[in-house]
Enzyme design. Sequence first.
Site, PDB file in Angstrom:
ATOM      1  N   ALA A  29       0.777  12.338  -0.486  1.00  0.00           N
ATOM      2  CA  ALA A  29       1.213  10.963  -0.936  1.00  0.00           C
ATOM      3  C   ALA A  29       1.131  10.233  -0.055  1.00  0.00           C
ATOM      4  CB  ALA A  29       3.156  11.211   0.145  1.00  0.00           C
ATOM      5  N   HIS A  34      -2.446   6.526   6.037  1.00  0.00           N
ATOM      6  CA  HIS A  34      -3.521   7.508   6.025  1.00  0.00           C
ATOM      7  C   HIS A  34      -4.617   6.574   5.480  1.00  0.00           C
ATOM      8  CE1 HIS A  34       0.097   9.759   4.267  1.00  0.00           C
ATOM      9  NE2 HIS A  34      -0.391  10.187   5.330  1.00  0.00           N
ATOM     10  N   SER A 186       5.827   8.861   4.406  1.00  0.00           N
ATOM     11  CA  SER A 186       5.422   9.415   2.972  1.00  0.00           C
ATOM     12  C   SER A 186       7.283   9.556   2.632  1.00  0.00           C
ATOM     13  CB  SER A 186       4.551  11.185   3.052  1.00  0.00           C
ATOM     14  OG  SER A 186       3.404  10.411   3.183  1.00  0.00           O
ATOM     15  N   ARG A 187       8.014  10.186   3.975  1.00  0.00           N
ATOM     16  CA  ARG A 187       9.366  10.408   3.885  1.00  0.00           C
ATOM     17  C   ARG A 187      10.049   9.134   3.273  1.00  0.00           C
ATOM     18  NH1 ARG A 187       8.221  14.821   7.027  1.00  0.00           N
ATOM     19  NH2 ARG A 187       8.281  16.637   5.818  1.00  0.00           N
TER      20      ARG A 187
END
Length: 279
Positions: A29, A34, A186-187
């Site tokens: 994700a 990242h 990602s959350r």
Amino acid sequence: MKVIDNIEELKKEIKALNGSIGLVPTMGALHDGHKSLIEKSVSENNNTVVSIFVNPIQFCAGEDLDKYPRTLEADLKLCKDAGVEIVFTPTPEIMYEGDKNNLTLICPPYAAVDKLCGKSRPGHFDGVCSVVAKLFNLTKANKAYFGQKDAQQLFIIKKMVKDLNFDIEIVPCPIVREQDGLALSSRNKYLDTEERQIALNISKALKLAQSDYKKGIATKRSIVDNTLKLLEQMDVEYIEFVDDNNFEFVDALDDKTRVLIAARTPNSNTRLIDNILLK
Ligand code: PAF
């Protein structure tokens, strides 16, 4: 770019690489946070390996293992565009040879895990350290890149590397934020528009803490009070103050103090974390 899902092939391809290896361990994700780790690795190493693995042994019972976002196709494109050599995408069966309940684990010391995220997520950092150690061994990386958003994770991994004499350099990378300040995670995918506005108050509280500190008007009490006011719609798990060098709780604020917050959103119950160094 090679996409590899099994250990034998990964070992073979790692052996065939020339020059230095940078590793970016992820759970997929992938977002711009990242991307910044990957780009740093690409700029500092001859080869970059990204692992994409939603690691079941770092999730506690009742957590979001099953619904954790999986966006493999987009992740692979991001890696390819960034110039990654190898993406490692094992399944849990391959990573743990079918028995994740019968593993040798790396357990960080109680003092490092019995606080902050470790307190509400028992066993989480055992799972993180164990998978990260496996990835270090499998990729033979010279450097590994971790974001400062997971500040306790970063501290614990650096400690593991030092305590167990891993021959690898850990490179901490700054938190990447949306333009309005929300730390990338990602959350964040779990948040609707209303919850996103509510979640934004975490970074607002941290920025306020930092600016009050710089003005000389911040105390732990004032920061906690302001934060709780800003986060009144959220379920605040902790607001803590640690010395950035040893992650011990501090009584008085100084330039080395890191303020850390974990809080849950009201509707989707998404657990978000963020932090700031006061200086
Ligand atoms: O930070 C993460 O995404 C994970 O904890 C990590 C380091 C990839 C280990 O699974």
